[in-house]
Scaffold this motif. Sequence first.
Motif, PDB file in Angstrom:
ATOM      1  N   ARG A  33       1.102  -1.442  -0.428  1.00  0.00           N
ATOM      2  CA  ARG A  33      -0.490   0.186   0.040  1.00  0.00           C
ATOM      3  C   ARG A  33       0.707   1.124  -0.175  1.00  0.00           C
ATOM      4  N   ALA A  34       2.016   0.819   0.624  1.00  0.00           N
ATOM      5  CA  ALA A  34       3.298   2.426   0.712  1.00  0.00           C
ATOM      6  C   ALA A  34       3.774   2.764  -0.226  1.00  0.00           C
ATOM      7  N   ALA A  35       3.883   1.773  -0.858  1.00  0.00           N
ATOM      8  CA  ALA A  35       4.821   1.675  -2.287  1.00  0.00           C
ATOM      9  C   ALA A  35       3.229   2.236  -3.484  1.00  0.00           C
ATOM     10  N   TRP A  36       2.836   1.775  -3.622  1.00  0.00           N
ATOM     11  CA  TRP A  36       1.156   2.051  -4.658  1.00  0.00           C
ATOM     12  C   TRP A  36       0.890   3.603  -4.069  1.00  0.00           C
ATOM     13  N   LYS A  37       1.163   3.827  -2.854  1.00  0.00           N
ATOM     14  CA  LYS A  37       0.713   5.618  -2.923  1.00  0.00           C
ATOM     15  C   LYS A  37       1.863   6.778  -3.077  1.00  0.00           C
ATOM     16  N   GLU A  38       3.324   5.569  -3.134  1.00  0.00           N
ATOM     17  CA  GLU A  38       4.205   6.238  -3.449  1.00  0.00           C
ATOM     18  C   GLU A  38       4.902   6.604  -4.579  1.00  0.00           C
ATOM     19  N   MET A  39       4.274   5.730  -5.505  1.00  0.00           N
ATOM     20  CA  MET A  39       4.608   5.429  -7.560  1.00  0.00           C
ATOM     21  C   MET A  39       3.206   6.320  -7.617  1.00  0.00           C
ATOM     22  N   ALA A  40       2.162   6.989  -7.000  1.00  0.00           N
ATOM     23  CA  ALA A  40       1.070   7.585  -7.297  1.00  0.00           C
ATOM     24  C   ALA A  40       1.683   8.837  -6.780  1.00  0.00           C
ATOM     25  N   SER A  51       9.447  16.194 -16.061  1.00  0.00           N
ATOM     26  CA  SER A  51       8.245  16.020 -15.409  1.00  0.00           C
ATOM     27  C   SER A  51       8.307  14.783 -15.040  1.00  0.00           C
ATOM     28  N   MET A  52       7.783  13.966 -16.582  1.00  0.00           N
ATOM     29  CA  MET A  52       8.043  12.804 -16.646  1.00  0.00           C
ATOM     30  C   MET A  52       9.408  12.411 -17.617  1.00  0.00           C
ATOM     31  N   ALA A  53      10.144  13.055 -17.349  1.00  0.00           N
ATOM     32  CA  ALA A  53      11.945  11.749 -17.421  1.00  0.00           C
ATOM     33  C   ALA A  53      11.924  11.877 -15.862  1.00  0.00           C
ATOM     34  N   GLU A  54      11.590  13.178 -14.983  1.00  0.00           N
ATOM     35  CA  GLU A  54      12.338  12.769 -14.178  1.00  0.00           C
ATOM     36  C   GLU A  54      11.850  12.036 -13.329  1.00  0.00           C
ATOM     37  N   ALA A  55      10.272  11.623 -13.339  1.00  0.00           N
ATOM     38  CA  ALA A  55       9.355  10.337 -12.804  1.00  0.00           C
ATOM     39  C   ALA A  55      10.111   9.339 -12.894  1.00  0.00           C
ATOM     40  N   GLN A  56      10.527   9.510 -14.327  1.00  0.00           N
ATOM     41  CA  GLN A  56      10.898   7.929 -14.784  1.00  0.00           C
ATOM     42  C   GLN A  56      12.245   7.840 -13.946  1.00  0.00           C
ATOM     43  N   LYS A  57      13.187   8.999 -14.142  1.00  0.00           N
ATOM     44  CA  LYS A  57      14.405   8.327 -13.100  1.00  0.00           C
ATOM     45  C   LYS A  57      14.098   7.839 -11.747  1.00  0.00           C
ATOM     46  N   THR A  58      12.822   8.438 -11.581  1.00  0.00           N
ATOM     47  CA  THR A  58      12.547   7.924  -9.806  1.00  0.00           C
ATOM     48  C   THR A  58      12.314   6.918  -9.713  1.00  0.00           C
ATOM     49  N   LEU A  59      11.190   6.746 -10.491  1.00  0.00           N
ATOM     50  CA  LEU A  59      10.676   5.425 -10.420  1.00  0.00           C
ATOM     51  C   LEU A  59      11.491   3.594 -10.549  1.00  0.00           C
TER      52      LEU A  59
END
Length: 135
Positions: A33-40, A51-59
């Motif tokens: 549940r915490a991982a899903w929240k983090e991903m969201a 920001s999509m490129a930054e999110a890609q790196k983060t994920l």
Amino acid sequence: MSRAARLGGLLLLLVVAGCARDDDYLDVMREQRAAWKEMADILETVKDEKSMAEAQKTLAGKSEKYAAIARKAKALPNPPPPGVAEQMNQQKFVVQEAVKRLATEADRVSKMPGGKDFLKQFESSSSGLMTAVQQ
């Protein structure tokens, strides 16, 4: 099949996941549940190409963490003991809200230019929480 339905399927996988302590089921449920929240939360930051490129790196940087949680969930014996199943059932609405929020953010991102390709890279991965969530 809708993304929400696929996400709901993972909820069922967690509930009936496949000798563990009773707390192991609840711990994995909380971690997932915490991982899903983090991903969201990460997907929520996606507003444009940058920001999509930054999110890609983060994920991508968190992919092993998500994969480890997915492996833990899959490794639990099926079904959980009755008392644990009841505790998990009592928390199902909180889990469903986390899944729904992730599905909403993934759907929003998928409608952005490059969004479908952005999400496909996680769907095609052989392991990890995003893959498990979207199947």
